[in-house]
Design a protein around this motif. Structure first.
Motif, PDB file in Angstrom:
ATOM      1  N   ILE A  72       6.709   4.374   1.673  1.00  0.00           N
ATOM      2  CA  ILE A  72       7.110   3.156   2.380  1.00  0.00           C
ATOM      3  C   ILE A  72       5.983   2.678   3.292  1.00  0.00           C
ATOM      4  CG2 ILE A  72       8.706   2.234   4.113  1.00  0.00           C
ATOM      5  CD1 ILE A  72      10.874   4.001   2.938  1.00  0.00           C
ATOM      6  N   TRP A  87       4.930  -3.350   6.177  1.00  0.00           N
ATOM      7  CA  TRP A  87       5.932  -4.118   5.437  1.00  0.00           C
ATOM      8  C   TRP A  87       7.331  -3.874   5.994  1.00  0.00           C
ATOM      9  CZ3 TRP A  87       5.568  -8.349   2.995  1.00  0.00           C
ATOM     10  CH2 TRP A  87       4.487  -8.651   2.181  1.00  0.00           C
ATOM     11  N   ILE A  88       7.670  -2.629   6.300  1.00  0.00           N
ATOM     12  CA  ILE A  88       9.019  -2.356   6.802  1.00  0.00           C
ATOM     13  C   ILE A  88       9.227  -3.022   8.164  1.00  0.00           C
ATOM     14  CG2 ILE A  88       8.436  -0.138   7.890  1.00  0.00           C
ATOM     15  CD1 ILE A  88      11.763  -1.116   6.217  1.00  0.00           C
ATOM     16  N   TYR A 130      14.056  -1.524   3.067  1.00  0.00           N
ATOM     17  CA  TYR A 130      12.820  -1.716   2.290  1.00  0.00           C
ATOM     18  C   TYR A 130      13.144  -2.134   0.856  1.00  0.00           C
ATOM     19  CZ  TYR A 130       7.828  -0.943   1.427  1.00  0.00           C
ATOM     20  OH  TYR A 130       6.490  -1.125   1.147  1.00  0.00           O
TER      21      TYR A 130
END
Length: 362
Positions: free
Chosen positions: A118, A122-123, A175
């Motif tokens: 992950i 982005w998260i 996500y």
């Protein structure tokens, strides 16, 4: 004892008050998680992050608030780590869809090292899209950057979220909600024929009427995942002929029986009723049952000289827990096999307790 209890409660209230004050002032600091490992079915080790109690309390409070927000957004085919949803709901959704829709091909998706892949930036962007409270976002950043303690060494991972904390399942769901769910749901609406989707955390099962459409989806999904630092496990991601017409089609082509796929502890098999109606048969994955029996055998050895009623009560809890999860239609043979195997293990253990007093099977 009463004084000690009151003293403990007083200390607890004091600690919680201080924690609340630090959260308000922005002085809260997340501590590194302790890395532990649990064995997987394939012999590998699954890394687990164990947060300190203080971080667990804060994470659980944040998750309660965020769950209420994201439950409105999450799509219907997402089942993992959501209030009021569990593995059996996902399993039933797969079975009903395969038996009722025009599905001839199943795509079994496996994401390589999902929780460790992950992307942190982005998260955070995904969370900020829905959460306006900067304090919540700041806490999430702290947990992602807190680091990991392993063998006395501390290191800070640049990506991934350690499994084990209360916030990790929710972040993983968020996500994939943006990376896969919304994109896949839009793709399905533009499909030429029936498409089914069921996701439990990072375990995904998809069904298609046409092989060409399944292959198209697979290629586009690979491209989609690359943009967000995710990669499919080529060895475990499979497209197979599966559905009501699979057995007949493969027999005409001389290919043998339809392939099977595994999902949430069950092997899914193409079958028919006594009247010839297509059904999806679900059986306990054999390797998981063997691993569980091996675990029970080792535990029985450790408890060999404990009182028989005590061991019997533990054995009952093991069997009841197994029945509750694996007790689905058409799986009674595997349940019976598991029970018989457990009884034989206990019998052999009882025989080892004493060389003087032999116990018969009855």
């Amino acid at each position: 004892m009463a004084r000690r209890g009151k003293s403990t409660a007083k200390i607890l209230r004091k600690n919680l008050t201080e924690l609340a004050e630090r959260l308000k002032k922005g002085a809260y600091r997340a501590l590194p998680v302790r890395r532990a490992y649990i064995p997987k079915q394939d012999g590998r080790q699954r890394p687990i992050g164990v947060p300190v109690l203080e971080d667990k309390i804060v994470q659980r409070a944040v998750v309660e608030v965020m769950n209420a927000i994201y439950e409105v957004d999450f799509v219907g085919f997402s089942y993992g780590f959501r209030p009021g949803r569990n593995q059996h709901n996902a399993l039933d959704a797969v079975t009903v869809a395969l038996e009722s829709k025009k599905v001839n091909w199943v795509l079994d998706v496996d994401i390589r090292g999902y929780f460790d892949a992950i992307d942190h930036e982005w998260i955070i962007r995904f969370v900020e899209h829905r959460i306006r409270d900067k304090r919540v976002v700041r806490h999430i950043r702290k947990w992602l950057k807190a680091g990991v303690l392993e063998d006395g060494q501390r290191w800070e991972p640049e990506e991934g979220t350690p499994q084990g904390g209360s916030v990790s399942p929710l972040l993983s769901n968020i996500y994939l909600h943006y990376v896969f769910d919304l994109w896949a749901n839009k793709w399905r609406k533009q499909a030429k024929a029936d498409v089914i989707m069921v996701r439990f955390a990072d375990d995904i099962v998809l069904g298609f009427q046409y092989e060409w459409e399944a292959k198209k989806f697979l290629e586009e999904m690979k491209d989609r995942f690359r943009k967000f630092n995710l990669e499919l496990n080529a060895e475990k991601t499979r497209l197979m002929e599966f559905g009501r017409f699979a057995a007949g089609n493969r027999e005409e082509q001389g290919k043998g029986k339809p392939e099977t796929f595994e999902f949430l502890g069950f092997t899914h098999i193409c079958g028919t009723t006594s009247k010839g109606k297509f059904v999806v048969l679900r059986k306990t994955i054999a390797s998981r049952m063997r691993a569980k029996l091996k675990e029970i055998k080792l535990t029985l050895r450790k408890r060999m000289h404990r009182p028989v009623p005590e061991v019997g009560a533990w054995m009952k809890s093991v069997l009841v827990g197994h029945y509750r999860y694996y007790g689905v239609p058409n799986n009674w043979r595997m349940l019976s096999k598991f029970r018989w195997s457990v009884l034989k293990l206990w019998y052999k253990t009882l025989l080892r307790r004493s060389q003087k007093h032999r116990i018969n099977w009855k």
